[in-house]
Design a protein around this motif. Structure first.
Motif, PDB file in Angstrom:
ATOM      1  N   ARG A 112       2.795   6.879  -6.830  1.00 27.43           N
ATOM      2  CA  ARG A 112       1.923   7.995  -7.251  1.00 27.43           C
ATOM      3  C   ARG A 112       2.598   9.342  -6.975  1.00 27.43           C
ATOM      4  O   ARG A 112       2.488  10.269  -7.786  1.00 27.43           O
ATOM      5  CB  ARG A 112       0.578   7.909  -6.536  1.00 27.43           C
ATOM      6  CG  ARG A 112      -0.331   6.792  -7.058  1.00 27.43           C
ATOM      7  CD  ARG A 112      -1.749   6.950  -6.547  1.00 27.43           C
ATOM      8  NE  ARG A 112      -1.844   6.656  -5.117  1.00 27.43           N
ATOM      9  CZ  ARG A 112      -2.084   5.447  -4.624  1.00 27.43           C
ATOM     10  NH1 ARG A 112      -2.251   4.414  -5.444  1.00 27.43           N
ATOM     11  NH2 ARG A 112      -2.177   5.261  -3.331  1.00 27.43           N
ATOM     12  N   THR A 137       0.830  -1.200   0.000  1.00 31.28           N
ATOM     13  CA  THR A 137       0.000   0.000   0.000  1.00 31.28           C
ATOM     14  C   THR A 137       0.868   1.256   0.000  1.00 31.28           C
ATOM     15  O   THR A 137       0.637   2.205  -0.766  1.00 31.28           O
ATOM     16  CB  THR A 137      -0.929   0.010   1.228  1.00 31.28           C
ATOM     17  OG1 THR A 137      -1.804  -1.122   1.169  1.00 31.28           O
ATOM     18  CG2 THR A 137      -1.757   1.289   1.273  1.00 31.28           C
ATOM     19  N   GLN A 138       1.888   1.270   0.858  1.00 32.64           N
ATOM     20  CA  GLN A 138       2.808   2.414   0.915  1.00 32.64           C
ATOM     21  C   GLN A 138       3.567   2.575  -0.401  1.00 32.64           C
ATOM     22  O   GLN A 138       3.820   3.691  -0.852  1.00 32.64           O
ATOM     23  CB  GLN A 138       3.779   2.231   2.073  1.00 32.64           C
ATOM     24  CG  GLN A 138       3.132   2.281   3.442  1.00 32.64           C
ATOM     25  CD  GLN A 138       4.085   1.848   4.547  1.00 32.64           C
ATOM     26  OE1 GLN A 138       5.279   1.651   4.317  1.00 32.64           O
ATOM     27  NE2 GLN A 138       3.553   1.681   5.742  1.00 32.64           N
ATOM     28  N   GLU A 183       2.568   1.717  -3.427  1.00 29.74           N
ATOM     29  CA  GLU A 183       1.690   2.295  -4.442  1.00 29.74           C
ATOM     30  C   GLU A 183       1.563   3.798  -4.264  1.00 29.74           C
ATOM     31  O   GLU A 183       1.563   4.555  -5.244  1.00 29.74           O
ATOM     32  CB  GLU A 183       0.312   1.629  -4.384  1.00 29.74           C
ATOM     33  CG  GLU A 183       0.280   0.205  -4.912  1.00 29.74           C
ATOM     34  CD  GLU A 183       0.745   0.107  -6.353  1.00 29.74           C
ATOM     35  OE1 GLU A 183       0.370   0.987  -7.161  1.00 29.74           O
ATOM     36  OE2 GLU A 183       1.501  -0.835  -6.672  1.00 29.74           O
ATOM     37  N   GLU A 184       1.453   4.249  -3.025  1.00 30.85           N
ATOM     38  CA  GLU A 184       1.370   5.681  -2.759  1.00 30.85           C
ATOM     39  C   GLU A 184       2.661   6.380  -3.162  1.00 30.85           C
ATOM     40  O   GLU A 184       2.638   7.474  -3.752  1.00 30.85           O
ATOM     41  CB  GLU A 184       1.072   5.930  -1.281  1.00 30.85           C
ATOM     42  CG  GLU A 184       1.077   7.401  -0.878  1.00 30.85           C
ATOM     43  CD  GLU A 184       0.106   8.255  -1.686  1.00 30.85           C
ATOM     44  OE1 GLU A 184       0.404   9.446  -1.894  1.00 30.85           O
ATOM     45  OE2 GLU A 184      -0.954   7.724  -2.124  1.00 30.85           O
TER      46      GLU A 184
END
Length: 283
Positions: A262, A255-256, A258-259
């Motif tokens: 971005r 999750t981290q 992917e952020e």
């Protein structure tokens, strides 16, 4: 920053020779030129750029670079074959600037040999694609890492370190005594790729992190293994140089990651927009 420019020039020389050997079908020579630049990679990855600069300052000028006597103690090694290639290139290269680059490439090997790092370097050369990204030190807290980085001694630079389970890049500039560290998302792509391949249903399961760490002491990850702790999947990463493991929770790490991707995409888009605006103003 002259040492970095010298290293870059030498890197470009070796890369051009590697490309030429490949185009002409000299596969063994091409492989050796690839390994030539791996010595530079080892020096940089272990934060020894300034140590190498100091080593060069102590080398007496000669018409032909010397060869470390430490190389003769280990016959038929990668380093000996690389040295033979570099000496031949030095003798055949007429241009002074290129000769300087070859001389630096020779002294990279000498530096590693004279500091007793030949075995570690050759292990790095042959196995770096199979090992975890190299970290040179581990700290429990960021405060401990900052105390080391900001201390009176020159820290290795640039180099990756571990704070807890996370990678950081530590940077020191001798020229202006600037010191800082920043988060380095170097392990996350490994976790993403390995998780995409599938987490084995037979991954060892533990109730606590302490149990997992105790088991990993006797059965090191090689260098990556999935484990389950209290029902959550982790990637265990073995750091051979530090003789320790880090444990990365798969779900939250992805999750981290992917952020972070971005964030990088937004920064790249903003930078591209700024460049486009600048070009429009010039036209």
């Amino acid at each position: 920053m002259r040492i970095y420019q010298f290293l870059h020039n030498a890197f470009l020389f070796a890369a051009s020779r590697m490309q030429a050997a490949g185009l002409e079908g000299r596969k063994e020579e091409q492989r050796l030129w690839i390994q030539v630049n791996a010595y530079r990679d080892f020096i940089m990855a272990t934060g020894q750029v300034y140590l190498f600069e100091d080593y060069l300052a102590g080398v007496a000028p000669t018409s032909r670079p010397h060869v470390s006597t430490a190389l003769g103690a280990r016959p038929d090694t990668t380093s000996q074959r690389v040295m033979a290639l570099l000496l031949k290139a030095f003798d055949e290269t007429p241009e002074p600037e290129q000769k300087q680059s070859v001389s630096l490439l020779i002294h990279q090997v000498n530096f590693i040999a004279d500091t007793g790092q030949l075995e570690a370097c050759e292990d790095y050369i042959h196995n770096r694609l199979d090992y975890a990204p190299l970290a040179i030190a581990h700290f429990t807290t960021r405060e401990e890492a900052e105390a080391w980085l900001m201390g009176p001694a020159e820290p290795p630079s640039p180099a990756d370190i571990l704070i807890g389970d996370e990678y950081y890049t530590a940077v020191y500039s001798r020229e202006d005594n600037v010191r800082f560290m920043s988060r380095d998302y170097v392990i996350e792509p490994y976790i993403e790729e390995l998780a995409a391949e599938g987490i084995p249903p037979t991954a060892p399961a533990f109730e606590t992190r302490a149990e997992a760490e105790e088991c990993l002491k006797s059965h090191p990850a090689s260098p990556f293994d999935f484990v389950s702790i209290a029902g959550e999947h982790y990637l265990a990463v073995h750091h051979k140089r530090l003789n320790r493991h880090t444990l990365h929770p798969v779900a939250s790490t992805l999750t981290q990651w992917e952020e972070q991707k971005r964030v990088v995409e937004r920064e790249e888009a903003r930078y591209a927009a700024m460049n486009t605006e600048g070009e429009d103003e010039e036209s």
